[in-house]
Design a protein around this motif. Structure first.
Motif, mmCIF file in Angstrom:
data_model
loop_
_atom_site.group_PDB
_atom_site.id
_atom_site.type_symbol
_atom_site.label_atom_id
_atom_site.label_comp_id
_atom_site.label_asym_id
_atom_site.label_seq_id
_atom_site.Cartn_x
_atom_site.Cartn_y
_atom_site.Cartn_z
ATOM 1 N N PHE A 1 26.326 -1.063 -14.595
ATOM 2 C CA PHE A 1 27.966 -2.134 -13.900
ATOM 3 C C PHE A 1 28.473 -2.490 -12.625
ATOM 4 C CE2 PHE A 1 27.107 -0.608 -18.746
ATOM 5 C CZ PHE A 1 26.565 -2.858 -19.423
ATOM 6 N N VAL A 2 28.825 -2.895 -12.137
ATOM 7 C CA VAL A 2 29.476 -3.101 -11.099
ATOM 8 C C VAL A 2 30.984 -4.057 -11.002
ATOM 9 C CG1 VAL A 2 29.428 -3.390 -8.070
ATOM 10 C CG2 VAL A 2 27.215 -3.013 -9.335
ATOM 11 N N ASP A 3 32.174 -2.928 -11.581
ATOM 12 C CA ASP A 3 32.486 -4.182 -12.331
ATOM 13 C C ASP A 3 33.507 -4.891 -10.166
ATOM 14 O OD1 ASP A 3 34.935 -4.868 -13.488
ATOM 15 O OD2 ASP A 3 36.138 -4.065 -12.510
ATOM 16 N N ASP A 4 33.742 -5.952 -10.293
ATOM 17 C CA ASP A 4 34.230 -6.760 -9.432
ATOM 18 C C ASP A 4 35.646 -7.140 -9.123
ATOM 19 O OD1 ASP A 4 34.530 -7.593 -6.910
ATOM 20 O OD2 ASP A 4 33.616 -9.957 -7.781
ATOM 21 N N GLY A 5 36.614 -5.541 -9.494
ATOM 22 C CA GLY A 5 37.683 -6.024 -9.636
ATOM 23 C C GLY A 5 38.528 -6.688 -10.910
ATOM 24 N N SER A 6 38.021 -6.532 -11.653
ATOM 25 C CA SER A 6 38.394 -7.475 -13.321
ATOM 26 C C SER A 6 39.937 -7.262 -13.693
ATOM 27 C CB SER A 6 37.990 -6.929 -14.232
ATOM 28 O OG SER A 6 36.058 -7.832 -13.932
ATOM 29 N N THR A 7 40.477 -8.091 -13.555
ATOM 30 C CA THR A 7 42.005 -8.217 -14.516
ATOM 31 C C THR A 7 42.299 -7.963 -15.851
ATOM 32 O OG1 THR A 7 42.603 -10.092 -13.976
ATOM 33 C CG2 THR A 7 42.378 -8.968 -12.009
ATOM 34 N N ASP A 8 41.265 -7.903 -16.939
ATOM 35 C CA ASP A 8 41.331 -8.718 -17.668
ATOM 36 C C ASP A 8 41.358 -7.234 -18.994
ATOM 37 O OD1 ASP A 8 38.396 -8.032 -17.447
ATOM 38 O OD2 ASP A 8 37.972 -9.746 -19.022
ATOM 39 N N GLY A 9 41.105 -6.093 -18.455
ATOM 40 C CA GLY A 9 40.541 -4.788 -19.001
ATOM 41 C C GLY A 9 39.369 -4.464 -19.440
ATOM 42 N N SER A 10 38.293 -5.373 -18.705
ATOM 43 C CA SER A 10 37.140 -5.678 -18.769
ATOM 44 C C SER A 10 36.606 -3.857 -18.110
ATOM 45 C CB SER A 10 36.359 -5.871 -17.481
ATOM 46 O OG SER A 10 36.087 -7.492 -17.683
ATOM 47 N N GLN A 11 37.126 -3.437 -17.603
ATOM 48 C CA GLN A 11 36.735 -1.751 -16.918
ATOM 49 C C GLN A 11 37.574 -0.808 -17.625
ATOM 50 O OE1 GLN A 11 38.251 0.887 -13.392
ATOM 51 N NE2 GLN A 11 38.515 -0.978 -13.226
ATOM 52 N N SER A 12 38.375 -0.733 -18.522
ATOM 53 C CA SER A 12 38.241 -0.631 -20.002
ATOM 54 C C SER A 12 37.348 -0.073 -20.010
ATOM 55 C CB SER A 12 39.976 -0.129 -20.702
ATOM 56 O OG SER A 12 41.011 -0.155 -19.435
ATOM 57 N N LEU A 13 37.304 -1.534 -20.914
ATOM 58 C CA LEU A 13 35.746 -1.083 -21.506
ATOM 59 C C LEU A 13 34.586 -1.072 -21.782
ATOM 60 C CD1 LEU A 13 34.939 -2.323 -24.540
ATOM 61 C CD2 LEU A 13 34.785 -4.643 -24.239
ATOM 62 N N LEU A 14 34.360 -0.952 -20.413
ATOM 63 C CA LEU A 14 33.229 -0.772 -19.472
ATOM 64 C C LEU A 14 33.391 0.584 -19.480
ATOM 65 C CD1 LEU A 14 32.300 -2.436 -16.438
ATOM 66 C CD2 LEU A 14 31.170 -2.507 -17.814
ATOM 67 N N THR A 15 34.765 1.938 -20.015
ATOM 68 C CA THR A 15 34.916 2.796 -19.509
ATOM 69 C C THR A 15 33.495 3.440 -20.676
ATOM 70 O OG1 THR A 15 36.228 2.898 -17.794
ATOM 71 C CG2 THR A 15 36.059 5.071 -19.007
#
Length: 236
Positions: free
Chosen positions: A41-55
């Motif tokens: 996955f490449v998180d493109d600076g998400s601001t909706d909490g996507s990065q936490s869920l990707l973790t």
């Protein structure tokens, strides 16, 4: 230890509501395909909490990993970062919105021995009239400028030989010209019909301006690049 041969690159920008469904679909593909596969996955600076869920997703799936931008740089940058990061012989690209399905990589994989890029062609598209019309206009622009004979260059389901993907130059809009950029390398390209689905969650990141005006401007960038592109061969 498993030697992976295929990495699926998934750009993510504010797709939190799709990620659990995406995890399930990707995991099903990885566990059933005959190609040893993993997911980036490449998180493109998400601001909706996507990065936490990707973790969380990557912590519970050993074949999944992610990299993240400090801010939103756009789809082209996310793809290029993924291409540069991949360490397998083949890489795939799919959007996080699940309007295409990972299962359809199985329709593309049989052609990877003979082609450097295998791209899906969306049949029976489940888009709004405005989105379908703008995509059709943009695709006509690209075909006129690139002469790549591709019917659906914007299809977000592709497999590329990684050595070719890493040679693709970085510029905004590169995601619209992947087949043409492989052809510039004297690569071979194949189109394969795939399924298309309606978006269930999240919002499209593209409107009329970046579906029509953006591609039109990018065509001139591509022409400039094509005129100056150099293919060299080493004798030693």
């Amino acid at each position: 230890m498993v030697k992976h041969v295929f990495t699926i690159v998934v750009p993510v920008y504010n797709e939190k509501d799709n990620l659990l469904r995406l995890e399930k679909a990707l995991l099903e593909f990885v566990k059933t395909t005959s190609f040893a596969s993993k997911v980036l996955f490449v998180d493109d600076g998400s601001t909706d909490g996507s990065q936490s869920l990707l973790t969380e997703i990557c912590d519970r799936n050993s074949e999944f990993s992610f990299i993240a931008f400090s801010e939103n740089f756009g789809l082209s940058a996310a793809l290029k970062a993924g291409f540069d990061y991949v360490d397998t012989e083949l890489l795939g690209y799919i959007d996080a919105d699940l309007q295409t399905t990972p299962k359809d990589f199985n329709l593309l994989l049989p052609y990877v021995e003979d082609f450097d890029l295998v791209t899906g062609v969306r049949v029976n598209r489940k888009d709004t009239y405005v989105k379908a019309l703008s995509s059709k206009i943009a695709n006509a622009f690209r075909k006129l400028f690139t002469h790549d004979d591709m019917d659906d260059t914007g299809c977000p389901l592709k497999i590329i030989r990684t050595s070719c993907a890493k040679k693709i130059p970085m510029f905004s809009g590169l995601h619209r010209f992947l087949p043409a950029l492989i052809l510039l390398q004297n690569g071979r390209v194949k189109q394969v019909p795939i399924l298309h689905f309606s978006r269930i969650a999240g919002k499209s990141k593209f409107g009329l301006s970046n579906r029509i005006l953006g591609p039109f401007i990018d065509c001139f960038v591509f022409l400039w690049m094509k005129k100056r592109y150099i293919n060299y061969k080493l004798v030693k």
